[in-house]
Design a protein around this motif. Sequence first.
Motif, PDB file in Angstrom:
ATOM      1  N   LYS A  39       0.828  -1.208   0.000  1.00  0.00           N
ATOM      2  CA  LYS A  39       0.000   0.000   0.000  1.00  0.00           C
ATOM      3  C   LYS A  39       0.863   1.260   0.000  1.00  0.00           C
ATOM      4  O   LYS A  39       0.576   2.228  -0.714  1.00  0.00           O
ATOM      5  N   SER A  42       2.419   1.698  -3.416  1.00  0.00           N
ATOM      6  CA  SER A  42       1.405   2.185  -4.354  1.00  0.00           C
ATOM      7  C   SER A  42       1.129   3.669  -4.139  1.00  0.00           C
ATOM      8  O   SER A  42       0.992   4.429  -5.111  1.00  0.00           O
ATOM      9  N   LYS A  71       1.609  -3.339 -10.899  1.00  0.00           N
ATOM     10  CA  LYS A  71       1.076  -4.684 -10.633  1.00  0.00           C
ATOM     11  C   LYS A  71       1.813  -5.349  -9.472  1.00  0.00           C
ATOM     12  O   LYS A  71       1.194  -5.970  -8.614  1.00  0.00           O
ATOM     13  N   ARG A  74       0.492  -3.926  -6.253  1.00  0.00           N
ATOM     14  CA  ARG A  74      -0.867  -4.430  -5.972  1.00  0.00           C
ATOM     15  C   ARG A  74      -0.830  -5.885  -5.508  1.00  0.00           C
ATOM     16  O   ARG A  74      -1.580  -6.274  -4.616  1.00  0.00           O
ATOM     17  N   GLU A  77       0.135  -5.948  -1.950  1.00  0.00           N
ATOM     18  CA  GLU A  77      -0.985  -5.501  -1.105  1.00  0.00           C
ATOM     19  C   GLU A  77      -1.940  -6.646  -0.783  1.00  0.00           C
ATOM     20  O   GLU A  77      -2.550  -6.661   0.289  1.00  0.00           O
ATOM     21  N   LYS A  78      -2.072  -7.596  -1.708  1.00  0.00           N
ATOM     22  CA  LYS A  78      -3.059  -8.675  -1.578  1.00  0.00           C
ATOM     23  C   LYS A  78      -2.445 -10.009  -1.185  1.00  0.00           C
ATOM     24  O   LYS A  78      -3.135 -11.030  -1.175  1.00  0.00           O
TER      25      LYS A  78
END
Length: 104
Positions: A39, A42, A71, A74, A77-78
């Motif tokens: 995060k 990003s 990408k 992200r 982040e996940k």
Amino acid sequence: NGDKWVSDDATNNAIAKMVELANEKIEEGNITLYQEMGKNLSAEMQGLFKVCTMKGVVHDQLHNFILPLVKKFRDLEKVEDENTALLQQEKIAKYLNKYYTYFK
């Protein structure tokens, strides 16, 4: 032709901050810190998009370089497991360090 692209100060500072973030040591077993790192990376990228003043070919080359990072950030982040998180962090740090191969 073997020369490095000349970046503006805002871009160099944002990349340096991303390198710093990507190289942070994460406490073992704390997956949420990896997600937070994603995060933060990003957010730094979004900040870069707002302050970059580069134009022309060098701007295009910068976008070629940074788009794969969006990408990667992200994905971090996940992330769901620590091994994947650690590998993703290492990939991001390694990729970010390539900036200095192409830009100054």
